[in-house]
Design a protein around this motif. Sequence first.
Motif, short mmCIF file in Angstrom:
data_model
loop_
_atom_site.label_atom_id
_atom_site.label_comp_id
_atom_site.label_asym_id
_atom_site.label_seq_id
_atom_site.Cartn_x
_atom_site.Cartn_y
_atom_site.Cartn_z
N VAL A 154 -0.23 6.19 -54.26
CA VAL A 154 -0.99 4.98 -53.89
C VAL A 154 -1.87 4.57 -55.08
O VAL A 154 -2.36 5.41 -55.83
CB VAL A 154 -1.90 5.15 -52.64
CG1 VAL A 154 -1.10 5.31 -51.38
CG2 VAL A 154 -2.88 6.28 -52.79
N HIS A 155 -2.05 3.24 -55.22
CA HIS A 155 -2.83 2.73 -56.35
C HIS A 155 -4.19 2.19 -55.94
O HIS A 155 -5.10 2.12 -56.76
CB HIS A 155 -2.05 1.63 -57.07
CG HIS A 155 -0.80 2.15 -57.72
ND1 HIS A 155 0.41 2.23 -57.05
CD2 HIS A 155 -0.59 2.62 -58.97
CE1 HIS A 155 1.31 2.74 -57.87
NE2 HIS A 155 0.74 2.99 -59.03
N THR A 156 -4.32 1.77 -54.68
CA THR A 156 -5.60 1.18 -54.25
C THR A 156 -6.00 1.72 -52.88
O THR A 156 -5.15 2.23 -52.13
CB THR A 156 -5.50 -0.35 -54.13
OG1 THR A 156 -4.54 -0.65 -53.09
CG2 THR A 156 -5.07 -1.02 -55.42
N ALA A 157 -7.28 1.54 -52.55
CA ALA A 157 -7.78 1.98 -51.25
C ALA A 157 -7.11 1.18 -50.13
O ALA A 157 -6.81 1.72 -49.06
CB ALA A 157 -9.29 1.80 -51.20
N LEU A 190 -9.27 6.28 -56.32
CA LEU A 190 -9.03 4.96 -55.73
C LEU A 190 -10.26 4.06 -55.81
O LEU A 190 -10.16 2.85 -55.62
CB LEU A 190 -8.62 5.10 -54.26
CG LEU A 190 -7.32 5.86 -54.01
CD1 LEU A 190 -7.12 6.08 -52.52
CD2 LEU A 190 -6.15 5.08 -54.60
N GLU A 246 -4.09 0.00 -50.16
CA GLU A 246 -2.72 0.52 -49.99
C GLU A 246 -2.78 1.82 -49.17
O GLU A 246 -1.94 2.04 -48.30
CB GLU A 246 -2.13 0.79 -51.38
CG GLU A 246 -0.63 0.96 -51.37
CD GLU A 246 -0.08 1.30 -52.76
OE1 GLU A 246 -0.79 1.09 -53.76
OE2 GLU A 246 1.05 1.81 -52.82
N LEU A 247 -3.78 2.65 -49.44
CA LEU A 247 -3.92 3.90 -48.68
C LEU A 247 -4.14 3.59 -47.21
O LEU A 247 -3.53 4.19 -46.32
CB LEU A 247 -5.10 4.73 -49.23
CG LEU A 247 -5.46 5.97 -48.42
CD1 LEU A 247 -4.29 6.97 -48.37
CD2 LEU A 247 -6.70 6.66 -48.99
N SER A 262 -3.00 9.74 -55.96
CA SER A 262 -3.48 8.50 -56.58
C SER A 262 -3.61 8.68 -58.09
O SER A 262 -4.06 7.78 -58.79
CB SER A 262 -4.82 8.09 -55.98
OG SER A 262 -5.76 9.11 -56.20
#
Length: 283
Positions: free
Chosen positions: A106-109, A143, A111-112, A74
């Motif tokens: 990954v850029h956001t929680a 994140l 997305e994860l 991230s």
Amino acid sequence: MRPQRLLDIATEKCTLGCPILDDLLGGGVPCGSVTEFAGESGVGKTQLCLQLALCAMLPPSRGGLSAASLYIHSEFPFPLPRLRHLSFHFPSPFPSPLDHVLVRGVHTADELLAILDRLGDLLSRPPSGVPVKLIVIDSIAALFRSDFDNNSVDLKRRSSLFFMIAGKLKEHAARFGPAVVVTNQAVDVVATEDQSSRLRVGNYASLRTSGRDVCPALGLSWANCVNTRLFLSRSEQRPPKAVDLGDSTSEGTYTGKVRRIQVVFAPHLPESSCEYVILRRAY
Ligand SMILES: Nc1ncnc2c1ncn2[C@@H]1O[C@H](COP(=O)(O)OP(=O)(O)OP(=O)(O)O)[C@@H](O)[C@H]1O
């Protein structure tokens, strides 16, 4: 089951590529559960994760898992030159070791969470035929750095995401048996007059790095999401004399800052710690 039998159940472990660190962890990072490396920036969390990704390829006779790994990052960019550099000194059983480190940013929680929802396919049918038995998330804290305010609605949303992410990770760990490693940042502890009101999590009443009082980021909810928490720290000063690295060559001493890794909590380890250094060359 009798309690004695619990001692006979051997959990598969993945070597960290260093006998001293492996010794501290009872053989390496355990499969089937979530291990956290927490510590300030530059302390060596990514270094250990990259090393683990390479070590996972080793056969069990050399402490590895004969497996590929999934590295979810991230923080950008992914340190590919560093992984490549490490792989040059790494005795890989595969002709192209980097092909067995699957990388995803990954850029956001959210997305994860979406990736973890679909991970069962990758774990049950790995594309190269080599099983994926190590999942790294480097870092979970990044994140949650923004997008969340300090109000009750956001804090509740944040905790709920922690539990969903940890739930998915533990589900995959139990079903497919990979070792799961997440990295977490350390944040400064603000001094209060009443030190006794400070929340204690695990073996240590306080944790220090670079001369500051700190604690792992993301609070108590996240602390309850990981099975094992390891805290990495740097000492403020360099050692007064060169540290003997046990090497008979002229390069066998180290004059940089010494780092320490402490077992904050773990179901299988006592309170313990050891020192480590990061060297430019393979040792
Ligand atoms: N390309 C490299 N080659 C050798 N050593 C490196 C290299 N890059 C970083 N290091 C060393 O590794 C140390 C640890 O860096 P690392 O990125 O692992 O820390 P980190 O804890 O993951 O930090 P962050 O939280 O900022 O990601 C650095 O302080 C540096 O001494």
